[in-house]
Scaffold this motif. Structure first.
Motif, PDB file in Angstrom:
ATOM      1  N   MET A   1       5.055 -42.983   7.432  1.00 21.90           N
ATOM      2  CA  MET A   1       6.279 -43.217   8.194  1.00 21.90           C
ATOM      3  C   MET A   1       6.789 -41.906   8.773  1.00 21.90           C
ATOM      4  O   MET A   1       6.797 -40.891   8.090  1.00 21.90           O
ATOM      5  N   ILE A   2       7.199 -41.942  10.029  1.00 22.40           N
ATOM      6  CA  ILE A   2       7.767 -40.772  10.693  1.00 22.40           C
ATOM      7  C   ILE A   2       9.229 -41.069  10.975  1.00 22.40           C
ATOM      8  O   ILE A   2       9.545 -41.798  11.920  1.00 22.40           O
ATOM      9  N   PRO A   3      10.156 -40.539  10.183  1.00 23.04           N
ATOM     10  CA  PRO A   3      11.571 -40.869  10.392  1.00 23.04           C
ATOM     11  C   PRO A   3      12.083 -40.386  11.745  1.00 23.04           C
ATOM     12  O   PRO A   3      11.738 -39.311  12.221  1.00 23.04           O
ATOM     13  N   ARG A   4      12.910 -41.230  12.329  1.00 26.82           N
ATOM     14  CA  ARG A   4      13.610 -40.842  13.558  1.00 26.82           C
ATOM     15  C   ARG A   4      15.004 -40.335  13.223  1.00 26.82           C
ATOM     16  O   ARG A   4      15.448 -39.319  13.747  1.00 26.82           O
ATOM     17  N   SER A   5      15.719 -41.038  12.363  1.00 27.49           N
ATOM     18  CA  SER A   5      17.091 -40.678  12.005  1.00 27.49           C
ATOM     19  C   SER A   5      17.152 -40.262  10.544  1.00 27.49           C
ATOM     20  O   SER A   5      16.629 -40.952   9.669  1.00 27.49           O
ATOM     21  N   TRP A   6      17.806 -39.124  10.306  1.00 29.87           N
ATOM     22  CA  TRP A   6      17.970 -38.564   8.961  1.00 29.87           C
ATOM     23  C   TRP A   6      19.467 -38.496   8.674  1.00 29.87           C
ATOM     24  O   TRP A   6      20.146 -37.585   9.140  1.00 29.87           O
ATOM     25  N   LEU A   7      19.985 -39.454   7.922  1.00 31.16           N
ATOM     26  CA  LEU A   7      21.420 -39.545   7.692  1.00 31.16           C
ATOM     27  C   LEU A   7      21.839 -38.699   6.505  1.00 31.16           C
ATOM     28  O   LEU A   7      21.431 -38.950   5.375  1.00 31.16           O
ATOM     29  N   TYR A   8      22.689 -37.706   6.774  1.00 36.93           N
ATOM     30  CA  TYR A   8      23.234 -36.859   5.717  1.00 36.93           C
ATOM     31  C   TYR A   8      24.431 -37.542   5.067  1.00 36.93           C
ATOM     32  O   TYR A   8      25.269 -38.140   5.753  1.00 36.93           O
ATOM     33  N   VAL A   9      24.524 -37.418   3.735  1.00 41.83           N
ATOM     34  CA  VAL A   9      25.644 -37.995   2.999  1.00 41.83           C
ATOM     35  C   VAL A   9      26.043 -37.027   1.890  1.00 41.83           C
ATOM     36  O   VAL A   9      25.171 -36.467   1.208  1.00 41.83           O
ATOM     37  N   PRO A  10      27.337 -36.761   1.698  1.00 40.69           N
ATOM     38  CA  PRO A  10      27.764 -35.813   0.663  1.00 40.69           C
ATOM     39  C   PRO A  10      27.395 -36.315  -0.733  1.00 40.69           C
ATOM     40  O   PRO A  10      27.682 -37.459  -1.095  1.00 40.69           O
ATOM     41  N   GLY A  11      26.776 -35.444  -1.522  1.00 42.10           N
ATOM     42  CA  GLY A  11      26.299 -35.840  -2.837  1.00 42.10           C
ATOM     43  C   GLY A  11      27.383 -36.199  -3.829  1.00 42.10           C
ATOM     44  O   GLY A  11      27.124 -36.948  -4.787  1.00 42.10           O
ATOM     45  N   SER A  23      21.921 -48.335   4.982  1.00 38.80           N
ATOM     46  CA  SER A  23      22.058 -48.218   6.436  1.00 38.80           C
ATOM     47  C   SER A  23      20.715 -48.379   7.136  1.00 38.80           C
ATOM     48  O   SER A  23      19.668 -48.522   6.509  1.00 38.80           O
ATOM     49  N   ALA A  24      20.768 -48.328   8.460  1.00 35.76           N
ATOM     50  CA  ALA A  24      19.558 -48.443   9.275  1.00 35.76           C
ATOM     51  C   ALA A  24      18.868 -47.108   9.493  1.00 35.76           C
ATOM     52  O   ALA A  24      17.879 -47.038  10.243  1.00 35.76           O
ATOM     53  N   ALA A  25      19.333 -46.043   8.850  1.00 39.51           N
ATOM     54  CA  ALA A  25      18.675 -44.738   8.986  1.00 39.51           C
ATOM     55  C   ALA A  25      17.272 -44.795   8.395  1.00 39.51           C
ATOM     56  O   ALA A  25      17.052 -45.411   7.346  1.00 39.51           O
ATOM     57  N   ASP A  26      16.344 -44.139   9.050  1.00 40.09           N
ATOM     58  CA  ASP A  26      14.975 -44.110   8.543  1.00 40.09           C
ATOM     59  C   ASP A  26      14.861 -43.295   7.261  1.00 40.09           C
ATOM     60  O   ASP A  26      14.034 -43.590   6.408  1.00 40.09           O
ATOM     61  N   ALA A  27      15.668 -42.254   7.134  1.00 36.89           N
ATOM     62  CA  ALA A  27      15.670 -41.413   5.932  1.00 36.89           C
ATOM     63  C   ALA A  27      17.113 -41.055   5.606  1.00 36.89           C
ATOM     64  O   ALA A  27      17.951 -40.901   6.492  1.00 36.89           O
ATOM     65  N   VAL A  28      17.390 -40.941   4.322  1.00 36.40           N
ATOM     66  CA  VAL A  28      18.707 -40.527   3.841  1.00 36.40           C
ATOM     67  C   VAL A  28      18.563 -39.154   3.204  1.00 36.40           C
ATOM     68  O   VAL A  28      17.619 -38.908   2.438  1.00 36.40           O
ATOM     69  N   ALA A  55      17.168 -46.398  -6.272  1.00 37.33           N
ATOM     70  CA  ALA A  55      16.805 -46.809  -4.912  1.00 37.33           C
ATOM     71  C   ALA A  55      15.481 -47.562  -4.891  1.00 37.33           C
ATOM     72  O   ALA A  55      14.613 -47.350  -5.744  1.00 37.33           O
ATOM     73  N   PRO A  56      15.305 -48.442  -3.912  1.00 35.99           N
ATOM     74  CA  PRO A  56      14.009 -49.119  -3.745  1.00 35.99           C
ATOM     75  C   PRO A  56      12.899 -48.096  -3.555  1.00 35.99           C
ATOM     76  O   PRO A  56      13.116 -47.042  -2.937  1.00 35.99           O
ATOM     77  N   PRO A  57      11.708 -48.367  -4.072  1.00 34.58           N
ATOM     78  CA  PRO A  57      10.628 -47.366  -4.004  1.00 34.58           C
ATOM     79  C   PRO A  57      10.195 -47.010  -2.592  1.00 34.58           C
ATOM     80  O   PRO A  57       9.632 -45.940  -2.369  1.00 34.58           O
ATOM     81  N   ASP A  58      10.455 -47.908  -1.644  1.00 31.63           N
ATOM     82  CA  ASP A  58      10.038 -47.629  -0.272  1.00 31.63           C
ATOM     83  C   ASP A  58      11.137 -46.985   0.569  1.00 31.63           C
ATOM     84  O   ASP A  58      10.978 -46.790   1.770  1.00 31.63           O
ATOM     85  N   ARG A  59      12.264 -46.639  -0.071  1.00 25.66           N
ATOM     86  CA  ARG A  59      13.362 -46.014   0.664  1.00 25.66           C
ATOM     87  C   ARG A  59      13.196 -44.507   0.638  1.00 25.66           C
ATOM     88  O   ARG A  59      13.120 -43.888  -0.433  1.00 25.66           O
ATOM     89  N   ALA A  60      13.151 -43.881   1.808  1.00 27.60           N
ATOM     90  CA  ALA A  60      12.956 -42.434   1.901  1.00 27.60           C
ATOM     91  C   ALA A  60      14.267 -41.718   1.631  1.00 27.60           C
ATOM     92  O   ALA A  60      15.174 -41.724   2.465  1.00 27.60           O
ATOM     93  N   ILE A  61      14.367 -41.114   0.455  1.00 24.47           N
ATOM     94  CA  ILE A  61      15.563 -40.348   0.095  1.00 24.47           C
ATOM     95  C   ILE A  61      15.171 -38.897  -0.129  1.00 24.47           C
ATOM     96  O   ILE A  61      14.331 -38.585  -0.979  1.00 24.47           O
ATOM     97  N   TRP A  62      15.782 -38.026   0.652  1.00 26.63           N
ATOM     98  CA  TRP A  62      15.572 -36.594   0.554  1.00 26.63           C
ATOM     99  C   TRP A  62      16.828 -35.955  -0.026  1.00 26.63           C
ATOM    100  O   TRP A  62      17.909 -36.555   0.002  1.00 26.63           O
ATOM    101  N   LEU A  63      16.670 -34.750  -0.536  1.00 26.63           N
ATOM    102  CA  LEU A  63      17.810 -33.970  -0.992  1.00 26.63           C
ATOM    103  C   LEU A  63      17.877 -32.679  -0.191  1.00 26.63           C
ATOM    104  O   LEU A  63      16.844 -32.045   0.048  1.00 26.63           O
TER     105      LEU A  63
END
Length: 279
Positions: A1-11, A23-28, A55-63
């Motif tokens: 998967m190549i993310p288009r949108s990377w949604l930042y959220v305060p930890g 959300s509809a973001a490709d990566a969080v 989180a679901p295993p297929d959800r791309a979550i970055w830190l």
């Protein structure tokens, strides 16, 4: 998967983390750095670890970790060594290749080095090659502009440099930096299209309202996909016929580089389609 949108959220905002994941973001990207007050760093790290576990295993979550040399990075590295593994981490204020490599060695996931200073920009080609886990480099444009003492429009050359450094090292196309004027959706769309033309793919966003705009800008259009298919088909037919010169329907010469770019368009379109409901 190549993310288009990377949604930042305060930890430190657990309520917002859940909404970001839905959300509809490709990566969080759960932010442990700039968006988190000093007194809430431990809370942010705990929330991030909880989110990774739930989180679901297929959800791309970055830190986004804290910077090298900060008093919080060590705790984050220890937590990631013994806890759940994110899809990747973004390492801010990456200035020195050796320090980035030493940090990447302690992680078990992809690392995106964020270049936010003149020193980091100068060392970008070395940072891009410093460790096998460094799979991307990108600009943190607000800090970089301040360090260079330029206006944002003065960063065009730096954008070209970071794209060149990434691709020369065989890394993915850089993720475009955030657009901070949340209410100016027209400018977000325009600058995102420009970023794609300049060699970026995907963009960091700081508000859910920006997601669809960025996703659209970084999704190959039906017309682009049709043209890419025609280029590839025409090149294949010419090769099968033993012809060395290949022209498209408008009479323009098709060389191997044009065919390669057409394949990139189709690969990205396929990756977008594979996201299903999140596309």
């Amino acid at each position: 998967m190549i993310p288009r949108s990377w949604l930042y959220v305060p930890g430190h905002r657990a309520d917002r983390i859940g909404k970001a994941i839905d959300s509809a973001a490709d990566a969080v990207v759960i932010d442990l750095e700039d968006a988190v007050p000093v007194g809430a760093k431990d809370l942010a790290l705990g929330n991030a670890i909880d989110a990774l576990r739930a989180a679901p295993p297929d959800r791309a979550i970055w830190l986004r970790l804290n910077a090298i040399g900060s008093p919080w990075l060590e705790d984050e590295l220890i937590a990631l060594a013994t806890g759940p593994v994110p899809a990747g981490v973004r390492l801010p204020k990456s200035d020195d290749p050796d320090s980035v490599a030493a940090t990447a060695e302690r992680l078990d996931c992809p690392v995106h080095a964020i270049i936010e200073s003149a020193a980091g920009l100068l060392a970008a080609p070395q940072i891009a090659r410093c460790h096998r886990r460094v799979t991307g480099i990108a600009l943190g444009e607000a800090d970089l502009a301040a360090d260079l003492r330029v206006e944002p429009e003065g960063l065009a050359w730096a954008r070209g440099w970071i794209v060149t450094a990434a691709r020369a090292a065989g890394l993915s196309s850089p993720v475009q930096s955030v657009w901070t004027a949340v209410n100016d959706s027209a400018a977000l769309a325009e600058t995102s299209r420009t970023g794609r033309a300049q060699g970026f793919f995907g963009r960091s966003v700081i508000h859910p309202d920006q997601i669809d705009i960025v996703n659209t800008a970084y999704t190959p259009t039906a017309e682009e996909q049709d043209r890419a298919c025609r280029i590839i088909d025409r090149a294949a037919a010419s090769m099968a016929a033993g012809e060395s010169a290949v022209l498209d329907e408008s009479g323009k010469f098709i060389d191997p580089a044009v065919v390669a770019n057409a394949r990139v368009v189709l690969d990205r379109a396929q990756a977008t389609a594979a996201r299903g409901v999140r596309a």
